[in-house]
Design a protein around this motif. Structure first.
Motif, PDB file in Angstrom:
ATOM      1  N   GLU A 376      30.961 -85.845 -66.659  1.00 31.74           N
ATOM      2  CA  GLU A 376      30.516 -86.050 -67.968  1.00 31.74           C
ATOM      3  C   GLU A 376      29.548 -86.895 -68.279  1.00 31.74           C
ATOM      4  N   TRP A 377      29.707 -88.110 -67.933  1.00 38.34           N
ATOM      5  CA  TRP A 377      28.678 -89.263 -68.408  1.00 38.34           C
ATOM      6  C   TRP A 377      28.817 -90.304 -67.239  1.00 38.34           C
ATOM      7  N   THR A 378      28.180 -91.409 -67.482  1.00 42.84           N
ATOM      8  CA  THR A 378      28.189 -92.621 -66.689  1.00 42.84           C
ATOM      9  C   THR A 378      27.987 -92.363 -65.170  1.00 42.84           C
ATOM     10  N   ASP A 379      28.530 -92.914 -64.123  1.00 38.34           N
ATOM     11  CA  ASP A 379      28.384 -92.873 -62.832  1.00 38.34           C
ATOM     12  C   ASP A 379      29.031 -91.435 -62.526  1.00 38.34           C
ATOM     13  N   GLN A 380      29.744 -90.841 -63.015  1.00 36.27           N
ATOM     14  CA  GLN A 380      30.130 -89.485 -62.806  1.00 36.27           C
ATOM     15  C   GLN A 380      29.228 -88.835 -62.114  1.00 36.27           C
TER      16      GLN A 380
END
Ligand code: UDP
Length: 463
Positions: A376-380
């Motif tokens: 979904e977001w950030t480091d993912q």
């Protein structure tokens, strides 16, 4: 030189589930090697830990807990106003942590090292103020550390962040599109996270060790490419089975925010080997109605059992499609929370549909379970890329151009990861990495050696 028993380590972290888990696991690993460890976290975590479901006790684990105030009132909505939380933590929390360290220090009881969560970069200054050597436990992939490091030190390597489809070529990483970078560095993202990461990189000069929750065999080239910059020392994977060895103790070590429904393990016991689709999106991500509908439709059509974690929602109010539970009651189980590491290690599990949080990513690698990556977001976003293009143990589930997810796409991924020659290849590779993870963590393995070196260096700096 003194013995390990005399060495006192302070670990500082947020109380988010994905942050607490690796910190607690490293604490236990250090305790198993004879160190004395105190974890300091914010007061909000105390309430979480005081609930009866949390079974950790100071006597049995020898990990001690201390709490400091983040400077906000109990009723402040910390989920909604993250920016204010971060600002208050830095302003008031840092003073409170500093006072706590003073209170816990006596002539013969001093901390030899502070290990901090990277997203509290001001802890490095608190450690310097007290003249205590500081380490960071980087709780994401080494690849993500490499991206942040280069983004703030070598911005010329990055094309315009305004163009999401431009390619970014960084040493030892697969080509990434701008939109595949950790979302915190994109201009569209709230500025406070950007500020946090700038401070983290700026403070690296004051950090003596960057410990990585990864293992050399998993991210070897990336780790090597950082050796002449600010090296990262892989000491993972920090997963319960390697830290504690015994399954019973793993459960007792839980600091989970929700009670795990252990009946799902018995349910798994009754499913055939490599049959079950396990679905979970970690402790923060919440699905939209479209996502939930599409996943539900695909599971209903799939010729396999499934175990799906649907947490009580805090932000959205999505619901399962009507009739879904009735139609799938013979093949599906839905739980609010589970012991994920146990689930992934269960022989019945065939694949993991995951949001690619780094803990989940590592846990699936350690279990040898191929993944369907849906970040979904950030480091993912980077973790998904690693699973698919570097580790080669996963497939990427994609949204349509308009951002929606279709049931056909979910079905396509389930089939690809569980049936046919590609599925066989993914499983083979996943089993090889599982083996490599075990070897890295066992006595004399690459991560075990790195932990021992780290401990020896702490011993060297404090006596
Ligand atoms: N987890 C769990 N039970 C669940 C779902 C998740 O124990 O039902 C754990 C999982 O094993 C992992 C953590 O919660 O250790 C989630 O961390 P991750 O980094 O994967 O994602 P985040 O929650 O930070 O987005």
């Amino acid at each position: 030189m003194g013995s390990e028993e005399q060495v006192r380590v302070l670990m500082v972290t947020f109380s988010y589930q994905g942050h607490l888990n690796p910190i607690l696991r490293l604490a236990k690993l250090l305790v198993s090697k004879g160190l004395h460890v105190t974890i300091a976290t914010t007061e909000v975590a105390r309430k979480q830990m005081l609930k009866p479901k949390t079974s950790i006790t100071q006597d049995t684990t020898r990990v001690h807990f201390e709490f400091f105030s983040d400077g906000l009132t109990d009723d402040f909505d910390r989920q909604k106003y993250v920016s204010s939380l971060l600002e208050s933590l830095e302003a008031a929390g840092s003073k409170n942590l500093s006072n706590l360290i003073t209170n816990l220090t006596t002539e013969d009881k001093k901390f030899s090292c502070i290990i901090t969560n990277p997203f509290m970069p001001w802890v490095v200054d608190v450690a310097a103020e007290h003249n205590i050597p500081c380490a960071v436990l980087w709780i994401q992939a080494c690849a993500v550390y490499s991206i942040y490091y280069r983004y703030f030190n070598q911005p010329q390597l990055f094309p315009s962040l305004e163009n999401p489809n431009e390619a970014v070529e960084l040493p030892t990483l697969p080509v990434l599109l701008v939109k595949e970078l950790p979302s915190f560095i994109l201009p569209s993202n709230p500025i406070h996270f950007n500020k946090l990461m700038i401070k983290f990189v700026q403070n690296l000069g004051k950090v003596k060790w960057i410990l990585g929750n990864s293992f050399n065999e998993l991210e070897e080239d990336i780790v090597a490419s950082l050796a002449s910059l600010k090296p990262i020392i892989p000491i993972g994977p920090l997963v319960s089975q390697f830290v504690l060895g015994k399954e019973e103790t793993v459960t007792a070590a839980s600091l989970d925010k929700w009670r795990a429904e252990d009946s799902c393990i018995e349910w798994l016991d009754e499913r055939p080997p490599l049959s079950v689709i396990y679905i979970s999106f970690g402790s923060i991500t919440e699905l939209s109605q479209n996502q939930m509908d599409s996943i539900a439709a695909a599971l209903k059509n799939a010729n396999r059992p499934f175990l799906w974690v649907i947490r009580p929602q805090e932000k959205k109010s999505t619901e399962l499609p009507s009739g879904f539970l009735e139609a799938t009651k013979d093949k599906g189980l839905i739980v609010k929370w589970c012991s994920q590491e146990k689930v992934l290690m269960h022989p019945a599990v065939a694949c993991f549909l995951t949001h690619c949080g780094w803990n989940s990513t590592l846990e699936t690698v350690v279990a040898g379970v191929p993944a369907i990556a849906y970040p979904e977001w950030t480091d993912q976003l980077v973790d998904a890329k690693l699973l698919v293009d570097v580790f080669k143990t996963g497939v990427r589930m994609k949204n349509e151009e308009d951002g929606t997810l279709t049931a056909e796409e979910v079905q396509r991924c389930i089939l690809e990861v569980t049936e046919g020659p590609k599925a066989t290849e993914l499983k083979k590779r996943a089993m090889a990495l599982k083996d490599a993870a075990r070897k890295a963590a066992e006595n004399g393995g690459s991560s075990d050696q790195n932990v021992n070196l780290f401990i020896n260096e702490i011993l060297g700096t404090c006596f």
